[in-house]
Design a protein around this motif. Structure first.
Motif, PDB file in Angstrom:
ATOM      1  N   MET A   1       0.529  -0.927   0.254  1.00 34.27           N
ATOM      2  CA  MET A   1      -0.131   0.089   0.427  1.00 34.27           C
ATOM      3  C   MET A   1       1.086   1.100   0.134  1.00 34.27           C
ATOM      4  O   MET A   1       2.243   0.696   0.695  1.00 34.27           O
ATOM      5  CB  MET A   1      -1.101  -0.096   1.337  1.00 34.27           C
ATOM      6  CG  MET A   1      -1.659  -1.309   1.533  1.00 34.27           C
ATOM      7  SD  MET A   1      -3.097  -1.038   2.443  1.00 34.27           S
ATOM      8  CE  MET A   1      -1.549  -1.058   3.703  1.00 34.27           C
ATOM      9  N   GLU A  97       2.820   0.539   6.414  1.00 29.90           N
ATOM     10  CA  GLU A  97       3.086  -1.134   6.751  1.00 29.90           C
ATOM     11  C   GLU A  97       1.920  -1.683   6.497  1.00 29.90           C
ATOM     12  O   GLU A  97       2.073  -2.794   6.742  1.00 29.90           O
ATOM     13  CB  GLU A  97       3.592  -0.852   8.129  1.00 29.90           C
ATOM     14  CG  GLU A  97       5.130  -0.092   7.407  1.00 29.90           C
ATOM     15  CD  GLU A  97       6.039  -0.081   8.813  1.00 29.90           C
ATOM     16  OE1 GLU A  97       6.230  -1.051   9.973  1.00 29.90           O
ATOM     17  OE2 GLU A  97       7.830   0.326   8.608  1.00 29.90           O
ATOM     18  N   ASN A  98       1.189  -0.611   7.782  1.00 35.62           N
ATOM     19  CA  ASN A  98      -0.700  -1.410   8.148  1.00 35.62           C
ATOM     20  C   ASN A  98      -1.105  -0.780   7.871  1.00 35.62           C
ATOM     21  O   ASN A  98      -0.683   0.446   8.427  1.00 35.62           O
ATOM     22  CB  ASN A  98      -0.086  -2.000   9.142  1.00 35.62           C
ATOM     23  CG  ASN A  98       1.275  -3.031   9.399  1.00 35.62           C
ATOM     24  OD1 ASN A  98       1.712  -2.688   8.887  1.00 35.62           O
ATOM     25  ND2 ASN A  98       0.470  -3.712  10.753  1.00 35.62           N
ATOM     26  N   THR A  99      -2.061  -1.392   8.059  1.00 41.17           N
ATOM     27  CA  THR A  99      -4.028  -0.770   8.231  1.00 41.17           C
ATOM     28  C   THR A  99      -4.568  -1.168   8.817  1.00 41.17           C
ATOM     29  O   THR A  99      -5.314  -2.051   8.615  1.00 41.17           O
ATOM     30  CB  THR A  99      -5.036   0.539   5.955  1.00 41.17           C
ATOM     31  OG1 THR A  99      -3.393   0.837   5.978  1.00 41.17           O
ATOM     32  CG2 THR A  99      -5.638   0.802   6.588  1.00 41.17           C
ATOM     33  N   ALA A 107      -7.791  -5.790   8.730  1.00 38.25           N
ATOM     34  CA  ALA A 107      -5.968  -5.115   7.791  1.00 38.25           C
ATOM     35  C   ALA A 107      -5.794  -4.533   7.026  1.00 38.25           C
ATOM     36  O   ALA A 107      -6.499  -6.033   5.799  1.00 38.25           O
ATOM     37  CB  ALA A 107      -5.596  -6.199   8.841  1.00 38.25           C
ATOM     38  N   ASP A 108      -5.127  -3.795   6.681  1.00 38.90           N
ATOM     39  CA  ASP A 108      -4.925  -4.033   5.084  1.00 38.90           C
ATOM     40  C   ASP A 108      -5.374  -3.969   4.167  1.00 38.90           C
ATOM     41  O   ASP A 108      -6.524  -2.686   3.520  1.00 38.90           O
ATOM     42  CB  ASP A 108      -2.654  -4.958   5.156  1.00 38.90           C
ATOM     43  CG  ASP A 108      -2.286  -4.919   6.048  1.00 38.90           C
ATOM     44  OD1 ASP A 108      -1.987  -3.973   7.504  1.00 38.90           O
ATOM     45  OD2 ASP A 108      -2.172  -6.143   6.528  1.00 38.90           O
ATOM     46  N   ASP A 109      -5.327  -4.547   3.049  1.00 36.35           N
ATOM     47  CA  ASP A 109      -6.244  -4.498   1.780  1.00 36.35           C
ATOM     48  C   ASP A 109      -7.553  -4.419   2.349  1.00 36.35           C
ATOM     49  O   ASP A 109      -8.639  -3.215   1.884  1.00 36.35           O
ATOM     50  CB  ASP A 109      -5.395  -4.860   0.147  1.00 36.35           C
ATOM     51  CG  ASP A 109      -4.462  -4.665  -0.204  1.00 36.35           C
ATOM     52  OD1 ASP A 109      -3.965  -3.695   0.083  1.00 36.35           O
ATOM     53  OD2 ASP A 109      -4.132  -6.163  -0.767  1.00 36.35           O
TER      54      ASP A 109
END
Length: 112
Positions: A1, A97-99, A107-109
């Motif tokens: 990302m 790095e992270n969402t 989390a993430d995507d």
């Protein structure tokens, strides 16, 4: 990302938003900011007195996008925000790095 941060002229905001929405991006953060680059501000006359305007109004757009979509998003912002005049702005790209989506814990995507 990737985190795409774009500093643009305020009157171009709606065009940029439409271009990113057309790509399928679902969210962004917009902040009214002031700054200058090569333009270094300008002078104005108010009630007969001349004064320097050092910081010009701009809009900062921040959007987190999947890495594969970042080049298309950058191209869309560039096309929509360009006037050909000095002060059109800049685009910065940073890795994320992270969402995490707070409400669901996705989390993430999946969190985008």
């Amino acid at each position: 990302m990737k985190l795409i941060t774009a500093i643009i002229k305020p009157f171009k905001l709606e065009e940029v938003r439409a271009a990113l929405t057309e790509l399928g991006l679902q969210g962004m953060t917009v902040t009214e900011v002031k700054g200058y680059g090569r333009q270094k501000g300008h002078t104005e006359i108010y009630r007969g007195a001349e004064y320097a305007v050092s910081f010009l109004p701009k809009v900062k757009i921040e959007a987190v996008v999947p890495s594969a979509l970042a080049p298309k998003a950058i191209e869309a912002i560039t096309k929509a925000a360009k006037t050909g005049q000095i002060g059109d702005g800049k685009i910065f790209v940073s890795p994320i790095e992270n969402t995490v989506r707070i409400r669901t814990g996705e989390a993430d995507d999946e969190a985008l």
